[in-house]
Design a protein around this motif. Structure first.
Motif, PDB file in Angstrom:
ATOM      1  N   LEU A 130      -8.548   4.037   4.228  1.00 14.90           N
ATOM      2  CA  LEU A 130      -8.443   4.346   3.176  1.00 14.90           C
ATOM      3  C   LEU A 130      -9.294   4.631   2.383  1.00 14.90           C
ATOM      4  O   LEU A 130      -9.587   3.500   2.821  1.00 14.90           O
ATOM      5  N   GLU A 150      -7.582   0.435   7.071  1.00 12.12           N
ATOM      6  CA  GLU A 150      -7.255   1.217   7.626  1.00 12.12           C
ATOM      7  C   GLU A 150      -7.611   2.621   7.192  1.00 12.12           C
ATOM      8  O   GLU A 150      -6.397   3.733   7.077  1.00 12.12           O
ATOM      9  N   ARG A 165       4.030  -2.316   9.103  1.00 16.02           N
ATOM     10  CA  ARG A 165       3.100  -0.354   9.043  1.00 16.02           C
ATOM     11  C   ARG A 165       4.228   0.871   9.078  1.00 16.02           C
ATOM     12  O   ARG A 165       5.612   0.913  10.285  1.00 16.02           O
ATOM     13  N   ILE A 172       0.626  -1.398  -0.094  1.00 16.00           N
ATOM     14  CA  ILE A 172      -0.229   0.057  -0.180  1.00 16.00           C
ATOM     15  C   ILE A 172       0.970   1.252  -0.087  1.00 16.00           C
ATOM     16  O   ILE A 172       1.843   1.366   0.793  1.00 16.00           O
ATOM     17  N   ARG A 173       0.907   2.222  -1.729  1.00 13.49           N
ATOM     18  CA  ARG A 173       1.547   3.853  -1.564  1.00 13.49           C
ATOM     19  C   ARG A 173       0.349   4.158  -1.100  1.00 13.49           C
ATOM     20  O   ARG A 173      -1.056   4.530  -1.456  1.00 13.49           O
ATOM     21  N   ASP A 174       0.893   5.583  -0.528  1.00 10.05           N
ATOM     22  CA  ASP A 174       0.209   7.102  -0.610  1.00 10.05           C
ATOM     23  C   ASP A 174       0.181   7.527  -2.387  1.00 10.05           C
ATOM     24  O   ASP A 174       0.537   7.196  -3.146  1.00 10.05           O
ATOM     25  N   HIS A 175      -0.536   8.810  -2.441  1.00  6.17           N
ATOM     26  CA  HIS A 175      -0.886   9.083  -3.741  1.00  6.17           C
ATOM     27  C   HIS A 175       0.205   9.567  -4.864  1.00  6.17           C
ATOM     28  O   HIS A 175       0.339   9.777  -5.346  1.00  6.17           O
ATOM     29  N   ASN A 176       1.860   9.818  -3.710  1.00  5.74           N
ATOM     30  CA  ASN A 176       3.131  10.062  -4.504  1.00  5.74           C
ATOM     31  C   ASN A 176       4.207   8.837  -4.479  1.00  5.74           C
ATOM     32  O   ASN A 176       4.912   9.017  -4.577  1.00  5.74           O
ATOM     33  N   ILE A 224      -8.590   4.565  -3.954  1.00  4.98           N
ATOM     34  CA  ILE A 224      -7.412   3.511  -4.186  1.00  4.98           C
ATOM     35  C   ILE A 224      -7.096   3.562  -5.462  1.00  4.98           C
ATOM     36  O   ILE A 224      -7.975   3.124  -6.491  1.00  4.98           O
ATOM     37  N   ASN A 280       5.344   6.893  -2.401  1.00  9.73           N
ATOM     38  CA  ASN A 280       5.814   6.492  -0.759  1.00  9.73           C
ATOM     39  C   ASN A 280       4.813   4.937  -0.078  1.00  9.73           C
ATOM     40  O   ASN A 280       2.978   5.099   0.112  1.00  9.73           O
ATOM     41  N   THR A 336      -7.337  -1.527   2.526  1.00  7.65           N
ATOM     42  CA  THR A 336      -7.453  -0.418   2.910  1.00  7.65           C
ATOM     43  C   THR A 336      -8.365   0.321   3.615  1.00  7.65           C
ATOM     44  O   THR A 336      -8.488   1.240   4.222  1.00  7.65           O
ATOM     45  N   LEU A 352       3.385   3.052   2.440  1.00  4.48           N
ATOM     46  CA  LEU A 352       2.377   3.025   3.791  1.00  4.48           C
ATOM     47  C   LEU A 352       3.047   1.957   4.489  1.00  4.48           C
ATOM     48  O   LEU A 352       2.423   1.478   5.539  1.00  4.48           O
TER      49      LEU A 352
END
Length: 136
Positions: free
Chosen positions: A48, A46, A120, A7-11, A51, A13, A43, A15
């Motif tokens: 989120l 978490e 995490r 799982i990554r963030d919108h950039n 996705i 990176n 997700t 998570l």
């Protein structure tokens, strides 16, 4: 067979990540479908709600987007994914080649019979190099 989820963030990176062994699953397509279902659940757990599901299994990505009812075992899992996804505000799917999904495959290959492993904010050492070269 094992599954690996990143799982990554919108950039892009990191998570979190998860790996899990699937007992008695011999079909790669079913394993990929179960991994996607687990990713949607993870997700949601978490908190989120937007996705992008990424997979190197084109048939599974196509099944998620299909409006037709699929009565196969993979189709049943995909229906479950669609139902779970209704609780999220935005879900999109993207097919990538296997080279772009290397870190998830490394996680899957290291799945252990003792149960699932969840990471995490701390990148597992054995995927650190692969995670840096995965390109979406």
């Amino acid at each position: 067979m094992g599954v690996g989820i990143i799982i990554r963030d919108h950039n892009g990176n990191f998570l979190s990540a998860c790996r899990q062994l699937l007992d008695e699953v011999t079909s790669p397509e079913i394993a990929e479908a179960l991994a996607i279902r687990h990713a949607v659940t993870l997700t949601r757990d978490e908190d989120l709600d937007r996705i992008i599901l990424v997979s190197d299994c084109l048939s599974v990505i196509q099944r998620i987007g299909s409006p037709h009812r699929d009565r196969s075992l993979v189709g049943v899992i995909m229906e479950d994914v669609k139902t779970l996804a209704t609780s999220l505000s935005s879900v999109s799917c993207r097919h990538v080649n296997r080279f772009c999904n290397n870190s998830a495959h490394s996680l899957a290959r290291r799945a252990e019979p003792s149960g699932s492993s969840f990471y995490r904010f701390v990148i597992p050492e054995f995927i650190r190099d692969k995670l840096c070269i995965d390109v979406f």
